[in-house]
Scaffold this motif. Structure first.
Motif: not given
Length: 287
Positions: A190, A200-201, A211, A215, A225-227
């Motif tokens: 990242t 995210i996919e 997915k 998550c 969350t990842y986002m």
């Protein structure tokens, strides 16, 4: 060569990008917090000691959450994931980092602990030796520039830490855990790819999960969350660029945001001010 720095003026700026050398096997950074300081989940190959005095906020180490208050000492072993969120206030933090690769020229910390049947993986993240370690750090600051006088103090430091280790805890190698951890690999990836569009996919496929499973697992292991994590990484890099005088449009373009309005929205949510306001505050601090 001096090993002590003030504020954010570390060699090469960004949080973990410190270049060590035989003349500078450790650094001490003394920080104050006039504005919110948010450091996203990350790791380093150094050991990191955080001497926190009257700070307000939270530190996360290996998914354990600690509330900042009073006088506290946090010890973060190499390759251990950690983050912090510190609110503005009158407190200070001494960030003490030691590079074992360079320190081994003078004193092999791992071998020293092994003689005591201890390992860095047995340190207490919240260590009760604040007063003792603070005294050592103050002497290191007073002797800054005289490495030969400071090296015995480093040995004294690890002697003190060895008195507060969890002897019953497994001494498994932190480096071995690091090498097998998909989470650390994802953190590294990242930080290398934050400046482009990331779906995210794509991240889920890279991690080898669906997915939904990705998550769920990421949030379970990190508490976010990842986002949200990705946005915190982007904003951290954006802050560095704004400190260096880059325009809001340039920062937006180089930090992976879709457009300027989206960048401003995310930045304000995390830093509680717009990028433009942040840049103005930084200029005032540097005057």
């Amino acid at each position: 060569m001096q090993c002590v720095y003030y504020g954010d003026r570390l060699p090469n700026g960004f949080e973990e990008r410190v270049f060590f050398s035989p003349q500078m096997p450790y650094t001490i950074c003394i920080k104050e917090f006039q504005m919110e300081d948010i450091v996203p989940l990350h790791y380093a190959d150094t050991i990191e000691l955080l001497l926190c005095e009257n700070l307000c906020g939270e530190i996360v180490i290996d998914n354990q959450r600690f509330t900042l208050e009073g006088e506290q000492l946090y010890v973060i072993p190499p390759y251990t994931l950690h983050s912090n969120n510190i609110r503005p206030g009158g407190g200070t933090m001494h960030v003490f980092k030691i590079c074992f690769q360079e320190m081994d020229r003078y004193f092999n910390v791992q071998n020293y602990l092994a003689l005591k049947e201890l390992s860095l993986s047995q340190v207490q993240f919240l260590c009760p030796a604040y007063g003792e370690v603070k005294a050592i750090v103050q002497r290191l600051i007073a002797l800054d520039g005289d490495l030969m006088a400071c090296l015995p103090l480093i040995m004294e430091l690890f002697l003190e830490l060895s008195r507060h280790m969890n002897r019953g805890q497994s001494a498994a190698s932190a480096y071995a855990r690091f090498k097998t951890s998909s989470l650390q690999e994802l953190i590294r990836w990242t930080n290398e790819n934050y400046d482009r569009k990331i779906a995210i996919e794509e991240v889920a496929r890279m991690a080898g999960y669906s997915k939904y499973h990705f998550c769920s697992r990421f949030k379970a292991e990190t508490g976010t969350t990842y986002m949200n994590y990705l946005n915190s990484v982007r904003v951290s890099h954006a802050c560095l660029m704004l400190r260096h005088g880059d325009s809001v449009q340039t920062v937006c373009r180089n930090c992976g945001f879709e457009n300027t309005s989206h960048f401003i929205q995310i930045f304000k949510r995390i830093q509680h001010m717009t990028p433009h306001q942040y840049a103005i505050q930084q200029k005032k601090r540097n005057v």
